[in-house]
Every structure is written in C-alpha cells, then in structure tokens.
Scaffold this active site. Structure first.
Site, mmCIF file in Angstrom:
data_model
loop_
_atom_site.group_PDB
_atom_site.id
_atom_site.type_symbol
_atom_site.label_atom_id
_atom_site.label_comp_id
_atom_site.label_asym_id
_atom_site.label_seq_id
_atom_site.Cartn_x
_atom_site.Cartn_y
_atom_site.Cartn_z
ATOM 1 N N GLU A 162 0.801 -1.320 0.110
ATOM 2 C CA GLU A 162 -0.010 -0.091 -0.131
ATOM 3 C C GLU A 162 0.928 1.178 -0.042
ATOM 4 O O GLU A 162 0.463 2.195 -0.444
ATOM 5 C CB GLU A 162 -0.901 -0.090 1.241
ATOM 6 C CG GLU A 162 -2.188 -0.807 1.017
ATOM 7 C CD GLU A 162 -2.797 -0.974 2.354
ATOM 8 O OE1 GLU A 162 -3.930 -0.732 2.313
ATOM 9 O OE2 GLU A 162 -2.437 -1.247 3.434
ATOM 10 N N CYS B 176 3.446 -11.720 23.947
ATOM 11 C CA CYS B 176 4.871 -12.368 24.616
ATOM 12 C C CYS B 176 5.510 -11.217 25.145
ATOM 13 O O CYS B 176 6.751 -11.068 24.882
ATOM 14 C CB CYS B 176 5.729 -13.101 23.442
ATOM 15 S SG CYS B 176 6.026 -12.006 22.004
#
Ligand SMILES: C[S@@+](CC[C@H](N)C(=O)[O-])C[C@H]1O[C@@H](n2cnc3c(N)ncnc32)[C@H](O)[C@@H]1O
Length: 251
Positions: free
Chosen positions: A56, A168
């Site tokens: 994009e 995480c």
C-alpha cells in the site's frame, strides 16, 4: 474435535470482520482463485499492525510483482522478492501443504474459538535477538492496535464461544490494560479459568503516567484468572501473558 483440515488465510486482523452481505454469492471466504497474488512481503509487526502493508505504501512495487517471472523482463521488485525468499525461505503463507488464500474477512459470530496472539512489544522474548527502541509512550501505544484487534476478534466469536488473548510481553499496557478495556467495553465477556495453570497472577490496580494519563489494570479477584509468565522467575519461560474470555449473550 472433528477437525479434518485447517484452512489458512492471510488477512489483516484489523479488518477481519465483514458484513455478511459484503460477500458476493460466488465468492468463498477464503478465495482460492486469488492465491497466485498472495505475497509474503509483510514482515514486520509494526507494518502489519499499522494496517498499511508495504504494497500500500509503494503501489509501484505491488504492480511490478504482477509481471510474469519467467521471462527476460525481470523487475527490480521480482529480484528483491526472490532475494527475500532465498534469505527467509518460502514463508508461512507458502509453506508445504498449500498456500494461504486471501480472505475478505468473516461475518460476525463465525467462530467457536478465536486466538488473538497479538503483535506486541515482545519484551518477554528470550533470547532477545533484536532490540526495538521503545519509550514509555511507545510501550503504551501498543495497546491501541491491540484493542482494535480485540474489537474485531470479539465480533467474530459466537455466543457461548471462547476468545483467548495472548502476548509475549510483560508490559501491563498490552496485557492487564487490554483485559480491562475488554471487560469494561464488552459486558458479555467474562474471564474464564485456564488449564493448565502454570503462570503467575496478573497485576491489580492502576498506573498514573507522568503525563497524567491513567491506565486501569485488573480488579481484585481477576488477577488469578489470567496467566502471566515472568521471564525472571524460576519457571524459566519467556515472558508471556494469557487471558481467556467466555463470550456470553451479546445483546
Ligand atoms: C505474536 S505473533 C503471532 C505468532 C503466531 N501465533 C504463530 O505461532 O506464528 C503476531 C503476528 O501478528 C502478525 N500481525 C501483525 N499485524 C497484523 C495484522 N494487522 N493482521 C494480521 N496479522 C498481523 C505479525 O506479523 C506476527 O506474525
């Protein structure tokens, strides 16, 4: 569980919900016809989480990858892509067993279970092979796209289903604060017990930042419903966080 196969698809988690009537009759949810145009150029968490792909940002790169790769006329983009493949392998979207198809998204309530293993600051990763530059503000801002992804995930789970949110990282802005957001915004969500239970409790309370911003974490009683893995504890795990939500009636 009666699972016969897993269909993989590539889809922006920030746009994973579609209205049922947005799917034309002839279009399947995972559009196998378009598999040839699926590329594996989305590599960084920030890039995907921003909702803007490299393609994009650089339309000319995307256009040039559409050229046939067999002829003499090999574009710069094709060369770059092949270099990337040599370096990184085929990539998860094109691994053995089939490529990932493009998806237009899924109608609300399409799934019994959704795992949102969200992109994050990865502060819990051990060994830490890269060091992103983070500030107090940037650490707080990860929560923005995580909340947006959660907004989408919540819609995809049917009533009676399960939504698991994990990261995480050990950063409460991305863990306890996202859980607070979810529970406060979606009253039909409730924290569900987790088995096995190996990690420690989450953080209760709130944090007032130097700029006056106040972040709310867990309320008393909620801390034992989540699992927080502390990388400095004797458990010898990476830093990780898991919240499991039951989805009640959405009305
Ligand atoms: C913590 S990892 C998930 C790892 C995954 N559970 C696995 O086992 O491979 C987060 C993943 O989200 C991807 N990601 C980041 N932004 C995304 C977006 N907007 N839509 C879909 N995936 C995105 C990242 O590229 C990364 O692979």
């Amino acid at each position: 569980m009666g699972l016969r196969c897993i269909t993989t698809c590539k889809l922006d988690a920030l746009k994973s919900v579609c209205l049922p009537n947005a799917l034309s009759d002839s279009t399947t949810l995972v559009n196998g016809e378009n598999i040839g145009s699926v590329t594996n150029h989305l590599s960084s968490n920030e890039e995907m989480a921003s909702g803007r792909s490299e393609a994009e940002k650089s339309p000319e790169v995307n256009a040039s990858t559409e050229q046939p790769s067999g002829g003499d006329d090999v574009s710069e983009a094709e060369i770059r892509k092949n270099k990337g493949r040599l370096k990184n392998g085929r990539g998860r979207t094109q691994s053995q067993g089939g490529r990932a198809g493009k998806s237009q998204g899924f109608p609300p309530n399409s799934f019994d279970r959704v795992l949102l293993d969200a992109p994050c600051s990865a502060l819990g990763l051990r060994p830490r092979l890269f060091a992103g530059l983070e500030s107090v503000i940037s650490l707080r801002n990860h929560g923005r796209y995580q909340r947006k992804m959660l907004d989408q995930a919540v819609q995809l789970v049917r009533i009676g289903g399960i939504l698991v949110y994990s990261t995480c990282t050990i950063n409460p802005s991305e863990n306890e604060a996202v859980v607070r957001y979810a529970l406060d915004k979606y009253k039909f969500l409730s924290l569900a017990p987790q088995h096995p239970r190996i990690g420690g409790p989450g953080l209760v309370g709130r944090c007032e930042f130097p700029d006056g911003y106040v972040e709310e974490w867990l309320k008393p009683g909620e801390e034992e419903m989540v699992q927080k893995f502390d990388p400095s504890s004797e458990l010898d795990t990476i830093g990780f966080f898991i919240a499991k939500f039951s989805v009640g009636p959405k009305d």
